[in-house]
Design a protein around this motif. Structure first.
Motif, mmCIF file in Angstrom:
data_model
loop_
_atom_site.group_PDB
_atom_site.id
_atom_site.type_symbol
_atom_site.label_atom_id
_atom_site.label_comp_id
_atom_site.label_asym_id
_atom_site.label_seq_id
_atom_site.Cartn_x
_atom_site.Cartn_y
_atom_site.Cartn_z
ATOM 1 N N THR A 112 -9.015 26.448 -0.589
ATOM 2 C CA THR A 112 -7.605 26.098 -0.476
ATOM 3 C C THR A 112 -6.712 27.232 -0.978
ATOM 4 O OG1 THR A 112 -7.789 24.950 -2.596
ATOM 5 C CG2 THR A 112 -8.045 23.627 -0.620
ATOM 6 N N GLU A 172 -4.569 18.302 1.425
ATOM 7 C CA GLU A 172 -5.111 17.990 2.751
ATOM 8 C C GLU A 172 -6.619 17.752 2.668
ATOM 9 O OE1 GLU A 172 -3.888 21.223 5.179
ATOM 10 O OE2 GLU A 172 -1.762 20.686 5.115
ATOM 11 N N MET A 173 -7.320 18.555 1.876
ATOM 12 C CA MET A 173 -8.749 18.336 1.680
ATOM 13 C C MET A 173 -8.986 17.053 0.890
ATOM 14 S SD MET A 173 -10.019 20.777 3.354
ATOM 15 C CE MET A 173 -11.728 20.492 2.973
ATOM 16 N N GLU A 185 -5.372 26.354 3.183
ATOM 17 C CA GLU A 185 -4.376 25.296 3.292
ATOM 18 C C GLU A 185 -4.215 24.588 1.938
ATOM 19 O OE1 GLU A 185 -2.371 24.592 6.095
ATOM 20 O OE2 GLU A 185 -3.204 26.571 6.509
ATOM 21 N N ASP A 239 -8.935 25.274 9.625
ATOM 22 C CA ASP A 239 -7.530 25.029 9.288
ATOM 23 C C ASP A 239 -7.151 25.889 8.073
ATOM 24 O OD1 ASP A 239 -5.023 23.936 9.091
ATOM 25 O OD2 ASP A 239 -5.668 22.040 8.210
ATOM 26 N N SER A 240 -6.572 27.070 8.277
ATOM 27 C CA SER A 240 -6.177 27.608 9.563
ATOM 28 C C SER A 240 -6.603 29.078 9.643
ATOM 29 C CB SER A 240 -4.670 27.502 9.757
ATOM 30 O OG SER A 240 -3.986 28.460 8.976
ATOM 31 N N THR A 266 -2.714 19.659 11.100
ATOM 32 C CA THR A 266 -3.779 19.028 10.311
ATOM 33 C C THR A 266 -4.010 17.593 10.763
ATOM 34 O OG1 THR A 266 -3.184 20.451 8.445
ATOM 35 C CG2 THR A 266 -4.525 18.517 7.962
ATOM 36 N N GLY A 276 -11.281 24.061 5.321
ATOM 37 C CA GLY A 276 -9.914 24.162 4.822
ATOM 38 C C GLY A 276 -9.690 25.569 4.309
ATOM 39 N N ALA A 326 -14.066 23.966 1.399
ATOM 40 C CA ALA A 326 -12.720 23.999 0.828
ATOM 41 C C ALA A 326 -12.468 25.350 0.191
ATOM 42 C CB ALA A 326 -12.565 22.892 -0.208
ATOM 43 N N TYR A 348 -15.729 20.880 8.658
ATOM 44 C CA TYR A 348 -14.279 21.012 8.473
ATOM 45 C C TYR A 348 -14.014 22.097 7.434
ATOM 46 C CZ TYR A 348 -9.391 19.607 8.276
ATOM 47 O OH TYR A 348 -8.012 19.601 8.368
ATOM 48 N N HIS A 360 -7.570 16.224 11.871
ATOM 49 C CA HIS A 360 -8.179 15.060 11.207
ATOM 50 C C HIS A 360 -8.575 14.008 12.233
ATOM 51 C CE1 HIS A 360 -6.717 15.590 6.780
ATOM 52 N NE2 HIS A 360 -7.241 16.687 7.281
#
Length: 595
Positions: A294, A264-265, A260, A328-329, A238, A257, A292, A255, A242
């Protein structure tokens, strides 16, 4: 209209029957809550539906209504600086309407259809247009968001707007060849699993400038290329993504996410608005779209999130922009595939993943590339896809990593031992590779310095030789090496610590241009050449070289600002003078002793 009813519920998988004219990948609304789902299997009068929201509490016999269209994402002005979930709902609007917890069945759109944008026309009345031509543009902050002629529309412009309009109001009308008038709005929908069309693909050869020396110098990725970052937990996947999102010279960043952790987001949301894009001098968030999905969000939507992100990336690519796509990922995406495949009772492949895992991965990575966009005037756009892979225990032989390596052209192998030693980026230079190296070398030779490929090859040879010399040192000690071999070890240490290692918290070191990278590499390799020549003198020893001031100066050059690169050139000159003086002074001392 009640199309069908639920006959079985198994987690995010729902089986229903009675849906008329059911087609694969059509979207449906499941139960009285109207949960969004997608048909993923059709078997006679039964269909299997992947539901993108929590299905607990759904009863047998509840209705299922088909939308008779594939899962699509809304495209248009307002995408930039937005944060979406895996199926394209605006999470900021979600929070405003429903609160900070996801509620089932919420009908949140991607774009705001009430906000007005000032439309600046480019096409003129009487001009003939085809799909992909510019009709005009709106300004999102300082970003030109072009409005293109949509697919299936071609003819003569007989009216075009100039002023403030919402995304659902007409901004142009086109008289088609069949004499029918077609209205055009700024909003469009696109099926996420369908690749957006283009004229043709080119070969990636212009490097994506990331500012990370280990990437740009040794393992570059070209614009329109594909790269993967596999590594164990905590190795910095990550962190690398980034950094690439922050400093790459792309016009737009998408981006994703995918499965994850939420923090991180959160880091992206806090950091990107404060960071200034070196290209536009605007906050980095202004050119970023965040998706996102997540780890605490619905598992099934992870699979859709990758397709949603790459469709948005293709949308900006078609305007002629260079887009960086960070996923990711893809391991979490593959886990969603595995779960749905298991619930469908399909024959499993390696480690329970579906047998079609490799082909699905290839389909996703294939949508990256540098293309000639649709439209009368020739323009190029690109999507560079960089996917993180999270193999359990760092085992690179597992199916997702191996399937990714077959299609990605750049492999950045992360090493946990480097990460624990605080060496970032923790990319293992002995395991990584780039298949764009030869083409990028041609570019670097023409645009940066003709010696760049030569120095790069010499530096990589020294790093590889260091491993062999370290094995000798462990067996017989450093005293068993010749002075020249000790010098090689010292140069390899310089390459590792003074060139490859970067500090993301130091302003002068977080980003390095190609010019500075060339000067730093030149400084180290010229020092090696001069020191090697000095050692050829009979009375010069390795201790004389290692005790000089040059090594300290080389260690400090990474902290020289981009606006003062002449200081590095001065270091190169001073190193040469110092090594020459060492050889001459020792020669004079020997003559005096002889007298």
């Amino acid at each position: 209209m009640q199309d069908g009813q639920i006959i079985k519920v198994s987690g995010p998988l729902v089986v229903a029957n009675g849906i008329k004219n059911a087609r694969l990948f059509d979207t449906v609304l499941v139960s009285d809550l109207e949960l969004l789902g997608e048909i993923i299997e059709v078997n006679d009068d039964k269909v299997s539906i992947q539901v993108y929201e929590e299905t607990s509490g759904i009863k047998l016999g509840e209705k299922v209504v088909s939308q008779h269209r594939p899962l699509s994402v809304e495209l248009g002005p307002g995408l930039l600086s937005s944060m979406l979930d895996g199926i394209g709902r605006d999470l900021k609007e979600f929070a405003a309407q429903e609160g900070y917890y996801l509620t089932r069945g919420s009908k949140i759109t991607t774009l705001n259809d009430k906000r007005k944008w000032y439309f600046h026309p480019i096409a003129t009345i009487g001009q003939r247009v085809i799909p992909g031509d510019y009709l005009g543009y709106v300004m999102e902050n300082k970003f030109k968001h072009y409005i293109l002629v949509p697919e299936g529309v071609a003819g003569v412009v007989n009216w075009i707007a100039d002023g403030e309009y919402t995304i659902i109001e007409r901004i142009a009308t086109v008289l088609k060849d069949d004499e029918q008038e077609q209205g055009v709005v700024m909003r469009q929908y696109w099926p996420i699993r369908k690749q957006r069309p283009y004229k043709g693909k080119g070969l990636p050869e212009v490097p994506l400038v990331t500012g990370q020396r280990v990437i740009d110098t040794f393992f570059p990725v070209a614009k329109g290329g594909t790269a993967c970052i596999p590594g164990p937990f905590g190795s910095g996947k990550t962190v690398v993504q980034h950094q690439l999102a922050k400093w790459s010279n792309s016009d737009v960043v998408v981006y994703i996410g995918c499965g994850e952790r939420g923090n991180e987001m959160t880091d992206v949301l806090y950091e990107f608005p404060e960071l200034i894009d070196p290209k536009t001098k605007e906050p980095l968030m202004n050119k970023t779209v965040l998706i996102a999905n997540t780890s605490n969000m619905p598992v099934a939507a992870r699979e859709a999130s990758i397709y949603t992100g790459i469709t948005i990336a293709e949308y900006f690519r078609d305007m002629g922009y260079d887009v960086s796509l960070m996923a990711d990922s893809t391991s979490r995406w593959a886990e969603a595939l595995r779960e749905m495949s298991g619930r469908l009772q399909e024959m499993p492949g390696d480690e329970g993943y579906p047998a079609y895992l490799a082909s699905r991965l290839a389909q996703v990575y294939e949508r990256a590339g540098i293309v000639k966009c649709l439209g009368e005037k020739t323009r190029e756009g690109s999507v560079t896809m960089i996917g993180a892979v999270s193999p359990a225990g760092g085992d690179l032989s597992e199916p997702v990593t191996q399937a990714t390596l077959r299609v990605a052209k750049v492999f950045w192998a992360l090493d946990s031992s480097l990460a624990y030693a605080r060496h970032f980026p923790a990319i293992d230079w002995l395991e990584s590779y780039s298949l764009y190296q030869e083409r990028v070398d041609h570019y670097m030779r023409r645009q940066v310095n003709r010696n760049f490929p030569k120095y790069r090859k010499r530096a990589m040879a020294l790093l590889k030789e260091e491993q062999q010399l370290q094995e000798v040192v462990q067996l017989i000690g450093k005293d068993g090496l010749s002075d020249f071999e000790v010098l090689k070890l010292e140069i390899a240490r310089m390459l590792r610590e003074d060139f490859l290692q970067q500090n993301a918290f130091v302003e002068e070191d977080m980003f390095t241009s190609h010019t500075k990278q060339m000067l730093m590499l030149t400084c180290i390799m010229e020092f090696f050449a001069e020191a090697r020549d000095a050692l050829m003198h009979e009375h010069v020893y390795i201790a004389d070289i290692l005790n000089g001031e040059s090594i300290q100066k080389i260690g400090q050059m990474k902290y020289i600002d981009e606006t003062h690169l002449d200081k590095i050139r001065q270091i190169i000159k001073e190193n040469e003078e110092e090594l020459s003086q060492i050889a001459e002074s020792l020669k004079e001392d020997q003559i005096i002793e002889g007298i």
